[in-house]
Motif scaffolding. Structure first.
Motif, PDB file in Angstrom:
ATOM      1  N   LEU A  14     -27.078 -22.480  13.399  1.00 54.73           N
ATOM      2  CA  LEU A  14     -27.015 -22.035  14.789  1.00 54.73           C
ATOM      3  C   LEU A  14     -28.421 -21.723  15.303  1.00 54.73           C
ATOM      4  O   LEU A  14     -29.230 -21.149  14.566  1.00 54.73           O
ATOM      5  CB  LEU A  14     -26.140 -20.784  14.909  1.00 54.73           C
ATOM      6  CG  LEU A  14     -24.638 -20.959  14.653  1.00 54.73           C
ATOM      7  CD1 LEU A  14     -23.959 -19.592  14.632  1.00 54.73           C
ATOM      8  CD2 LEU A  14     -24.005 -21.830  15.723  1.00 54.73           C
ATOM      9  N   ASP A  19     -24.494 -14.568  14.409  1.00 53.72           N
ATOM     10  CA  ASP A  19     -23.324 -15.397  14.650  1.00 53.72           C
ATOM     11  C   ASP A  19     -22.250 -14.545  15.309  1.00 53.72           C
ATOM     12  O   ASP A  19     -21.731 -13.616  14.696  1.00 53.72           O
ATOM     13  CB  ASP A  19     -22.807 -15.977  13.327  1.00 53.72           C
ATOM     14  CG  ASP A  19     -21.594 -16.882  13.524  1.00 53.72           C
ATOM     15  OD1 ASP A  19     -21.257 -17.178  14.683  1.00 53.72           O
ATOM     16  OD2 ASP A  19     -20.989 -17.282  12.506  1.00 53.72           O
ATOM     17  N   SER A  20     -21.956 -14.849  16.555  1.00 57.05           N
ATOM     18  CA  SER A  20     -20.942 -14.083  17.280  1.00 57.05           C
ATOM     19  C   SER A  20     -19.555 -14.679  17.121  1.00 57.05           C
ATOM     20  O   SER A  20     -18.607 -14.242  17.760  1.00 57.05           O
ATOM     21  CB  SER A  20     -21.292 -14.037  18.779  1.00 57.05           C
ATOM     22  OG  SER A  20     -21.411 -15.349  19.303  1.00 57.05           O
ATOM     23  N   GLY A  21     -19.406 -15.674  16.258  1.00 57.80           N
ATOM     24  CA  GLY A  21     -18.112 -16.308  16.029  1.00 57.80           C
ATOM     25  C   GLY A  21     -17.280 -15.548  15.021  1.00 57.80           C
ATOM     26  O   GLY A  21     -17.395 -14.333  14.854  1.00 57.80           O
ATOM     27  N   SER A  22     -16.442 -16.278  14.320  1.00 60.64           N
ATOM     28  CA  SER A  22     -15.521 -15.667  13.357  1.00 60.64           C
ATOM     29  C   SER A  22     -16.282 -14.999  12.215  1.00 60.64           C
ATOM     30  O   SER A  22     -17.214 -15.566  11.650  1.00 60.64           O
ATOM     31  CB  SER A  22     -14.578 -16.735  12.795  1.00 60.64           C
ATOM     32  OG  SER A  22     -13.788 -16.197  11.758  1.00 60.64           O
ATOM     33  N   GLN A  23     -15.880 -13.777  11.886  1.00 62.63           N
ATOM     34  CA  GLN A  23     -16.485 -13.054  10.766  1.00 62.63           C
ATOM     35  C   GLN A  23     -15.934 -13.517   9.423  1.00 62.63           C
ATOM     36  O   GLN A  23     -16.492 -13.226   8.368  1.00 62.63           O
ATOM     37  CB  GLN A  23     -16.249 -11.541  10.925  1.00 62.63           C
ATOM     38  CG  GLN A  23     -16.850 -10.973  12.202  1.00 62.63           C
ATOM     39  CD  GLN A  23     -18.343 -11.169  12.282  1.00 62.63           C
ATOM     40  OE1 GLN A  23     -19.059 -11.004  11.296  1.00 62.63           O
ATOM     41  NE2 GLN A  23     -18.827 -11.556  13.473  1.00 62.63           N
ATOM     42  N   ARG A  27     -21.486 -18.414   9.828  1.00 62.65           N
ATOM     43  CA  ARG A  27     -22.263 -19.650   9.841  1.00 62.65           C
ATOM     44  C   ARG A  27     -23.747 -19.340   9.681  1.00 62.65           C
ATOM     45  O   ARG A  27     -24.198 -18.242  10.005  1.00 62.65           O
ATOM     46  CB  ARG A  27     -21.995 -20.402  11.150  1.00 62.65           C
ATOM     47  CG  ARG A  27     -20.542 -20.817  11.326  1.00 62.65           C
ATOM     48  CD  ARG A  27     -20.251 -21.306  12.738  1.00 62.65           C
ATOM     49  NE  ARG A  27     -20.319 -20.226  13.708  1.00 62.65           N
ATOM     50  CZ  ARG A  27     -20.069 -20.392  15.013  1.00 62.65           C
ATOM     51  NH1 ARG A  27     -19.741 -21.577  15.472  1.00 62.65           N
ATOM     52  NH2 ARG A  27     -20.156 -19.359  15.837  1.00 62.65           N
ATOM     53  N   THR A  29     -27.577 -19.041  10.412  1.00 63.04           N
ATOM     54  CA  THR A  29     -28.336 -18.786  11.630  1.00 63.04           C
ATOM     55  C   THR A  29     -29.834 -18.850  11.316  1.00 63.04           C
ATOM     56  O   THR A  29     -30.245 -19.049  10.168  1.00 63.04           O
ATOM     57  CB  THR A  29     -27.995 -17.407  12.210  1.00 63.04           C
ATOM     58  OG1 THR A  29     -28.441 -16.397  11.293  1.00 63.04           O
ATOM     59  CG2 THR A  29     -26.492 -17.252  12.440  1.00 63.04           C
ATOM     60  N   ARG A  47     -26.129 -26.965  17.088  1.00 67.92           N
ATOM     61  CA  ARG A  47     -25.883 -26.708  15.670  1.00 67.92           C
ATOM     62  C   ARG A  47     -25.904 -27.999  14.849  1.00 67.92           C
ATOM     63  O   ARG A  47     -26.420 -28.024  13.724  1.00 67.92           O
ATOM     64  CB  ARG A  47     -24.529 -26.001  15.514  1.00 67.92           C
ATOM     65  CG  ARG A  47     -24.109 -25.712  14.087  1.00 67.92           C
ATOM     66  CD  ARG A  47     -22.702 -25.132  14.059  1.00 67.92           C
ATOM     67  NE  ARG A  47     -22.218 -24.936  12.703  1.00 67.92           N
ATOM     68  CZ  ARG A  47     -20.960 -24.617  12.407  1.00 67.92           C
ATOM     69  NH1 ARG A  47     -20.079 -24.437  13.378  1.00 67.92           N
ATOM     70  NH2 ARG A  47     -20.591 -24.460  11.152  1.00 67.92           N
TER      71      ARG A  47
END
Length: 217
Positions: A14, A19-23, A27, A29, A47
């Motif tokens: 990223l 990463d503000s997505g799924s914990q 992903r 960074t 990405r």
């Protein structure tokens, strides 16, 4: 002093530090590669794309690099499916019709696979029955996933996308996942207002009306 970093971003990373997505499935960074508090990316890189990113701790420099009005060239090495013919290359250069309008004129040419290119993880999926080729594409705009949409529009989907340069900065000598400090340019500021008082116009000598002028003898 202003800090400017050039970084060779790997695939599947990223273009940000968190990463503000799924914990549940974090992903990769930028923080996996760069431990420099206070620097931020000057522009994005998808990405699933690789190559040059610039990062700085100076807000003015960040804005100057990313501002479209400066028309800073960005060159991409693009592996595409098939071998573009002259008509496809001409379309890419003159402008491609996309959903958000026609792209600006670009520079494009067929190139051999860049020498010393690192292997991608995971590797690119290619079809044995379809050849692939590389092009160098230089743009002066940055729409969302623009390169991929342009090559798809002319019938040559992108298989691999690497940003080689931004303005005068390039990937030369920079290994995948590596970064280094580079000299930061001086960002020109707005012109300062003059401290001198405005000049007064010189009085012009009034000419008498034509009928009142003395006659020459």
């Amino acid at each position: 002093m202003t800090r400017l970093i050039r970084f060779n971003k790997p695939y599947d990373v990223l273009p940000q530090f968190t990463d503000s997505g799924s914990q549940d499935s974090p992903r990769a960074t930028l923080s996996k590669y760069i431990d420099c508090p206070g620097v931020y990316a000057a522009g994005r890189l998808d990405r699933d794309s690789e190559g040059l990113m610039l990062l700085t701790d100076n807000g003015r420099l960040q804005a100057w690099i990313t501002d479209p009005k400066h028309k800073m060239d960005k060159t991409y090495w693009v592996q595409v499916e098939g071998i573009p013919d002259p008509d496809a290359l001409k379309n890419l250069a003159e402008g491609v019709e996309l959903k958000d309008g026609i792209t600006r004129p670009a520079k494009v040419r067929l190139i051999p696979e860049p020498p010393g290119l690192w292997a991608r993880t995971p590797p690119v999926r290619v079809r044995k029955t379809v050849p692939d080729s590389w092009i160098a594409l230089t743009l002066r705009e940055g729409r969302n996933r623009q390169v991929r949409r342009m090559t798809a529009a002319v019938g040559h989907p992108t298989l691999r996308l690497i940003r080689y340069s931004i303005g005068a900065w390039t990937l030369d000598g920079l290994a995948q996942g590596a970064w280094e400090d580079v000299e930061a340019p001086r960002v020109p500021g707005p012109p300062k207002p003059s401290q001198k008082p405005p000049r007064r116009p010189k009085p012009s000598a009034a000419r008498p009306p034509k009928g009142d002028r003395p006659r020459r003898r």
